[in-house]
Design a protein around this motif. Structure first.
Motif, PDB file in Angstrom:
ATOM      1  N   ASP A  59      -4.563  13.129  -6.072  1.00 18.86           N
ATOM      2  CA  ASP A  59      -5.716  12.410  -5.504  1.00 18.86           C
ATOM      3  C   ASP A  59      -5.232  11.171  -4.397  1.00 18.86           C
ATOM      4  N   ILE A  60      -4.152  11.449  -3.589  1.00 19.78           N
ATOM      5  CA  ILE A  60      -3.659  10.345  -2.959  1.00 19.78           C
ATOM      6  C   ILE A  60      -2.955  11.092  -1.681  1.00 19.78           C
ATOM      7  N   GLY A  85      -1.610  -0.006  -7.630  1.00 19.85           N
ATOM      8  CA  GLY A  85      -2.347  -0.268  -6.334  1.00 19.85           C
ATOM      9  C   GLY A  85      -1.754   0.539  -4.992  1.00 19.85           C
ATOM     10  N   ILE A  86      -0.770   1.400  -5.167  1.00 16.28           N
ATOM     11  CA  ILE A  86      -0.332   1.966  -3.776  1.00 16.28           C
ATOM     12  C   ILE A  86      -1.407   3.087  -3.526  1.00 16.28           C
ATOM     13  N   GLU A  87      -1.430   3.083  -2.325  1.00 14.04           N
ATOM     14  CA  GLU A  87      -2.501   4.086  -1.335  1.00 14.04           C
ATOM     15  C   GLU A  87      -2.028   5.067  -0.842  1.00 14.04           C
ATOM     16  N   GLU A  88      -0.957   5.388  -0.482  1.00 15.90           N
ATOM     17  CA  GLU A  88      -0.240   6.303   0.534  1.00 15.90           C
ATOM     18  C   GLU A  88       1.446   6.574  -0.122  1.00 15.90           C
ATOM     19  N   LYS A 110       1.392   8.690 -10.659  1.00 14.16           N
ATOM     20  CA  LYS A 110       0.348   7.832 -11.393  1.00 14.16           C
ATOM     21  C   LYS A 110       0.693   6.311 -11.506  1.00 14.16           C
ATOM     22  N   GLU A 111       2.204   6.139 -11.818  1.00 14.56           N
ATOM     23  CA  GLU A 111       2.633   4.957 -11.853  1.00 14.56           C
ATOM     24  C   GLU A 111       2.124   3.937 -10.392  1.00 14.56           C
ATOM     25  N   ALA A 112       2.649   4.890  -9.407  1.00 11.31           N
ATOM     26  CA  ALA A 112       2.518   4.057  -8.147  1.00 11.31           C
ATOM     27  C   ALA A 112       1.005   3.841  -7.982  1.00 11.31           C
ATOM     28  N   THR A 113       0.047   4.655  -8.189  1.00 13.67           N
ATOM     29  CA  THR A 113      -1.649   4.472  -7.766  1.00 13.67           C
ATOM     30  C   THR A 113      -1.992   3.482  -8.971  1.00 13.67           C
ATOM     31  N   ARG A 128       0.695  -1.234  -0.126  1.00 12.93           N
ATOM     32  CA  ARG A 128       0.104  -0.109  -0.015  1.00 12.93           C
ATOM     33  C   ARG A 128       0.869   1.234   0.045  1.00 12.93           C
ATOM     34  N   LYS A 129       2.165   1.124   0.511  1.00 18.03           N
ATOM     35  CA  LYS A 129       2.920   2.466   0.642  1.00 18.03           C
ATOM     36  C   LYS A 129       3.947   2.564  -0.360  1.00 18.03           C
ATOM     37  N   ALA A 130       4.381   3.767  -0.759  1.00 25.94           N
ATOM     38  CA  ALA A 130       5.463   3.799  -1.493  1.00 25.94           C
ATOM     39  C   ALA A 130       6.488   4.972  -0.987  1.00 25.94           C
ATOM     40  N   VAL A 131       7.688   5.067  -1.204  1.00 24.95           N
ATOM     41  CA  VAL A 131       8.590   6.102  -0.820  1.00 24.95           C
ATOM     42  C   VAL A 131       9.167   6.564  -2.052  1.00 24.95           C
TER      43      VAL A 131
END
Ligand code: G1P
Length: 265
Positions: free
Chosen positions: A72-73, A48-51, A42-45, A4-7
């Motif tokens: 939008d995140i 499926g990344i949410e935060e 955009k690539e992250a969302t 769910r998370k990306a840095v």
């Protein structure tokens, strides 16, 4: 295992494009019709990344914040107080990540026509290993990247070792680490123990070596084209490749015809 998370480490100064990065954060340099960071988010969302957590420097914070506020995140900002390297930037996000597995996206590395982050998430979920992206580069460029050593089978590399920016002639392969990673919390004690390495910096690669030697680090070879936004030429090339993506091949054919026409008149 849901990721769910990306840095997004975004503290770098962008010295190769200094005339531009003096006035704008390198993550806000345009790629076709939007700042580069928009493509990364955009690539992250899309994967499926949410935060998202953006690790940046104090002097870039205001401009990045002003921009990402409208996205939008949920985006959390953390400050890397001094430029001590990629591993250090990721460490800044340790408390934010907690015990969750997480993705890391380097915002000057782009892969077009391959949903590489989604593929890494699928790989890490099914194997319970960490995973990173690898792209083949010519011998003349192996000294610019982390280079992997391992066994390749069906586009999956069982990584056994990594060398950060090997000197010419010392690269174990042509597979260069590309800025997309899915990491499990096992990385934290390893990263906390890393001492300054290549360039005097805390290198993420040096912690990944431990995972590789334990047999729990996979590489996926990228399929599309890779683009680096760090230099003027590669940034222009990326704009052309993404321009074709946005406006279609006919746009590029038109540009070429226009240039040829003006040269011959
Ligand atoms: C970092 C990593 C390197 C990787 C590269 C990809 O290096 O340390 O292993 O190949 O990103 O862009 P940097 O470009 O930050 O020096």
């Amino acid at each position: 295992m849901k990721i769910r998370k990306a840095v997004i480490p975004a503290a770098g100064r962008g010295t190769r494009l200094e005339r531009i990065t003096l006035v704008t954060a390198k993550e806000l340099i345009p790629l076709v019709d939007r700042p580069a960071i928009d493509w990364i988010v955009k690539e992250a969302t899309d994967s499926g990344i949410e935060e998202i957590c953006i690790v940046t420097s104090a002097n870039k914070l205001a401009s990045l914040f002003a921009h990402t506020e409208g996205l939008d995140i949920p985006v959390t900002y953390l400050i890397q107080s001094s430029p001590k390297g990629l591993g250090h930037a990721v460490l800044v996000a340790q408390d934010w990540c907690g015990d969750d597995p997480f993705a890391v996206l380097l915002p000057d590395d782009f892969v077009l026509d391959d949903p590489i982050l989604s593929r890494l998430i699928t790989q890490a979920t099914s194997t319970k290993h960490s995973a990173l992206a690898l792209t083949e580069v010519p011998d003349s460029k192996t000294d610019q990247y982390g280079i992997a050593d391992g066994q390749v089978s069906d586009g999956v590399v069982a990584i056994r070792n990594l060398i950060e920016k090997p000197t010419r002639g010392n690269a174990p392969s042509n597979l260069s680490v590309t800025g997309r990673y899915v990491l499990r919390p096992e990385i934290w004690p390893l990263l906390n123990a890393v001492k300054p390495g290549a360039g005097g910096e805390i290198q993420l690669t040096d912690a990944l070596i431990e995972l590789a030697q334990a047999g729990v680090l996979d590489g996926l070879v990228t399929k599309g084209s890779r683009h680096d936004l760090g230099s003027a030429k590669s940034w222009l090339t990326a704009n052309i490749a993404y321009g074709v993506e946005v406006y279609g091949q006919a746009w590029l054919d038109g540009v070429r015809a226009n240039i040829n026409e003006s040269k011959s008149s």
